[in-house]
Each structure stands twice: as C-alpha cells, then as structure tokens.
Design an enzyme around this catalytic site. Sequence first.
Site, mmCIF file in Angstrom:
data_model
loop_
_atom_site.group_PDB
_atom_site.id
_atom_site.type_symbol
_atom_site.label_atom_id
_atom_site.label_comp_id
_atom_site.label_asym_id
_atom_site.label_seq_id
_atom_site.Cartn_x
_atom_site.Cartn_y
_atom_site.Cartn_z
ATOM 1 N N LYS A 113 -55.107 -34.481 25.187
ATOM 2 C CA LYS A 113 -55.228 -34.118 26.595
ATOM 3 C C LYS A 113 -54.406 -32.857 26.824
ATOM 4 O O LYS A 113 -53.256 -32.790 26.382
ATOM 5 C CB LYS A 113 -54.663 -35.273 27.427
ATOM 6 C CG LYS A 113 -55.001 -35.217 28.887
ATOM 7 C CD LYS A 113 -54.687 -36.547 29.561
ATOM 8 C CE LYS A 113 -55.021 -36.500 31.025
ATOM 9 N NZ LYS A 113 -53.845 -36.610 31.863
ATOM 10 N N HIS A 115 -54.096 -31.282 30.021
ATOM 11 C CA HIS A 115 -53.723 -31.075 31.423
ATOM 12 C C HIS A 115 -52.954 -32.305 31.891
ATOM 13 O O HIS A 115 -52.707 -33.216 31.103
ATOM 14 C CB HIS A 115 -54.983 -30.860 32.273
ATOM 15 C CG HIS A 115 -55.912 -32.028 32.228
ATOM 16 N ND1 HIS A 115 -56.772 -32.242 31.175
ATOM 17 C CD2 HIS A 115 -56.065 -33.076 33.063
ATOM 18 C CE1 HIS A 115 -57.444 -33.358 31.388
ATOM 19 N NE2 HIS A 115 -57.026 -33.895 32.525
#
Length: 233
Positions: A113, A115
């Site tokens: 991931k 963000h």
Amino acid sequence: MALPEYKEKFLKDCVSAGALKFGTFTLKSKRVSPYFFNAGLFHRADLLRSISSAYAHTLKAHGDANPGFEWDVLFGPAYKGIPLAAATVDKLADLDSEKYGKKSYSFNRKEAKDHGEGGNIVGASLKGQKVVIVDDVITAGTAIREAIEIIKKEGGELVGIIVAFDRLEKTPSATDDDDTPRPSAIGEVRRQYGIPVLAILTLDDVVEYLRGLGSADDLKRLDEYRAKYKASD
Ligand code: OMP
C-alpha cells in the site's frame, strides 16, 4: 494414553465438520494419503471458536511448561492466517486476561500500500517484537518460509510457530519411495531457526483416537501410511 480434553474436543469437531476426512487424497507432494485436513472449513462461528480455542490452549500449555517462552504478537500470514491469529488472541485473553490481555495480533497485506498509513503490516507493528506465527498446515514449508521472511524484514524476532495439524511426514524426495529417514518440513524449520513449532494435533493423535472408535479399515490405512512416510523428527 488419553488425549487432553481440548485436543479430543477439537478432533471430534474436525471430524464432524468434515475438516478431517478419511478416504483417498492426492497431496501437493503427489503422495496419495488416506486422510486430509482442511482448516478452511472452520468458518462457522462454533467451529471458529473450536479451532481458536484449541490454538489458545496449545500455546498456553507450552507457555505454562516453558516459562521462558515469551511473545508479544501473533502473526497470521495472509489470507488464511488472519482470522486464526485474531480469534486465537481473543481466546487467550479469555483463558488468562492478566497474562494475555495485552497481547496483539497482526497480518501482512498481499499487495503493498503506498497511501494512507502505508506499510505492509496491519495490526501490531512487528519491529522489536517477539512474534509467533499462526498457520494451518505445513507440508513442504514454502508458505511458512515466506512468513518468516516478512517478520525478519519488519524487524520482528520469530520465537515460535503454531499450526493446527502436523502430518509428521518426511519431506518428499525425487523418487519418494526410498526408505531413507528424513525430517519433516516442520522438523527442518525447528532446527534451522531453533524455535518451537507447536501443533494442536498430529497424525499420531488421530491414530490414537481412531484406535478407540474409528473404523478398523481407516486405522489400518493410516498406520501403513505413517510407517511409509514418517519423518525422522
Ligand atoms: P506448504 O507447506 O507450502 O506445502 O503448504 C501446505 C499446504 O498443504 C496447504 O496449503 C494445503 O493446500 C495442503 N494440505 C492441507 O491443507 N492439508 C493436508 O492434510 C495436506 C496438504 C497437502 O497437500 O500436503
């Protein structure tokens, strides 16, 4: 020798849920096995309680017998390990809230991931923590070695592994019909990392149980399979 109550209960639940089946099954290793253990069937509430409670009792029994066995986080490798780790830490707090009430669980994301909070771990950070992996079955050991790498990369210290079922099988070889004694993948992991690898149930427990009430034919086939593929440790 009688099985501890929690093992016997779990074994009965495995059989009634169809998670432990007797018949003819071809394994990943191509071995033809007279039984198969499928932890994926423990999705019903009462069965999730049964398996997580059995993991919790197994971990607690090991901790009680080995006071030096300390851990902070139960790590459930994605995806199958996730509910197992979460439910087990909950059950441990039920067994002894003082000892286990502040323990944590966490798991890895399969996709990185980039963000939000970022990172590949959800739940407790592994950095500087003593970590126990919760998994279902180790056969060849491929999946567990991936989980071990993740813990290392995240700065955690692997102190133990717990699985639901140990088939006590020697690692496959090219011919697989030789009589050479070899350790199991679990035995290799134990030796390589110097950590305990606990199991709720082993093939020996199942054979013991069937001796009491199973069909003579299942028992004979299990005994033969065990003699042929039994690991040296
Ligand atoms: P590895 O240790 O990476 O081989 O992973 C274990 C795998 O063995 C599981 O993901 C299952 O697909 C499979 N398995 C069971 O789940 N239960 C069994 O009783 C036997 C096997 C198997 O194929 O050996």
